[in-house]
Design an enzyme around this catalytic site. Structure first.
Site, PDB file in Angstrom:
ATOM      1  N   LEU A  68       4.474   7.269  -0.732  1.00  0.00           N
ATOM      2  CA  LEU A  68       5.792   7.808  -0.402  1.00  0.00           C
ATOM      3  C   LEU A  68       6.511   8.279  -1.657  1.00  0.00           C
ATOM      4  O   LEU A  68       7.151   9.334  -1.660  1.00  0.00           O
ATOM      5  CB  LEU A  68       6.627   6.761   0.332  1.00  0.00           C
ATOM      6  CG  LEU A  68       6.109   6.371   1.714  1.00  0.00           C
ATOM      7  CD1 LEU A  68       6.918   5.206   2.274  1.00  0.00           C
ATOM      8  CD2 LEU A  68       6.134   7.547   2.662  1.00  0.00           C
ATOM      9  N   VAL A 113       0.823  -1.212   0.000  1.00  0.00           N
ATOM     10  CA  VAL A 113       0.000   0.000   0.000  1.00  0.00           C
ATOM     11  C   VAL A 113       0.858   1.263   0.000  1.00  0.00           C
ATOM     12  O   VAL A 113       0.590   2.206  -0.722  1.00  0.00           O
ATOM     13  CB  VAL A 113      -0.936   0.013   1.230  1.00  0.00           C
ATOM     14  CG1 VAL A 113      -1.703   1.320   1.307  1.00  0.00           C
ATOM     15  CG2 VAL A 113      -1.880  -1.165   1.193  1.00  0.00           C
ATOM     16  N   CYS A 114       1.889   1.296   0.784  1.00  0.00           N
ATOM     17  CA  CYS A 114       2.613   2.534   1.076  1.00  0.00           C
ATOM     18  C   CYS A 114       3.568   3.059   0.005  1.00  0.00           C
ATOM     19  O   CYS A 114       3.753   4.264  -0.073  1.00  0.00           O
ATOM     20  CB  CYS A 114       3.393   2.359   2.366  1.00  0.00           C
ATOM     21  SG  CYS A 114       2.325   1.945   3.746  1.00  0.00           S
ATOM     22  N   PRO A 115       4.200   2.231  -0.799  1.00  0.00           N
ATOM     23  CA  PRO A 115       5.210   2.792  -1.704  1.00  0.00           C
ATOM     24  C   PRO A 115       4.675   3.881  -2.621  1.00  0.00           C
ATOM     25  O   PRO A 115       5.336   4.893  -2.823  1.00  0.00           O
ATOM     26  CB  PRO A 115       5.693   1.598  -2.523  1.00  0.00           C
ATOM     27  CG  PRO A 115       5.298   0.398  -1.771  1.00  0.00           C
ATOM     28  CD  PRO A 115       4.115   0.784  -0.943  1.00  0.00           C
ATOM     29  N   SER A 116       3.484   3.721  -3.150  1.00  0.00           N
ATOM     30  CA  SER A 116       2.985   4.714  -4.106  1.00  0.00           C
ATOM     31  C   SER A 116       2.816   6.080  -3.460  1.00  0.00           C
ATOM     32  O   SER A 116       3.138   7.110  -4.069  1.00  0.00           O
ATOM     33  CB  SER A 116       1.679   4.242  -4.743  1.00  0.00           C
ATOM     34  OG  SER A 116       0.705   3.976  -3.750  1.00  0.00           O
TER      35      SER A 116
END
Length: 81
Positions: free
Chosen positions: A16, A11-14
């Site tokens: 950040l 979920v988080c990479p996009s």
């Protein structure tokens, strides 16, 4: 401060990466961006060095902070027990 749950999650990479790609807009506003999770500094380093195509961050234009003690997360009320 961008708070996210864990390194190496799908979920988080996009989010950040989006903050990183627009860092100049924050700098124009005299704002600094930092990422924070409860992972260790070693996990942050490995994730930031992992290629984006492999689910990594591929380098960011802002630092990631380790909150391994969960003190900051508790202070901000974002830690879900």
């Amino acid at each position: 401060m961008v708070k996210y749950p864990l390194d190496f999650t799908f979920v988080c990479p996009s989010e950040l990466i989006a903050f990183s790609d627009r860092i100049s807009e924050f700098q124009e506003l005299k704002a600094e961006v930092v990422g924070l999770s409860v992972d260790s500094k070693y996990s942050h380093l490995a994730w930031s060095k992992s290629p984006r195509k492999a689910g990594g961050l591929g380098g960011l234009n802002f630092p990631l902070i380790s909150d391994i003690t969960k003190e900051v997360a508790c202070d901000y009320g974002v830690l879900i027990p």
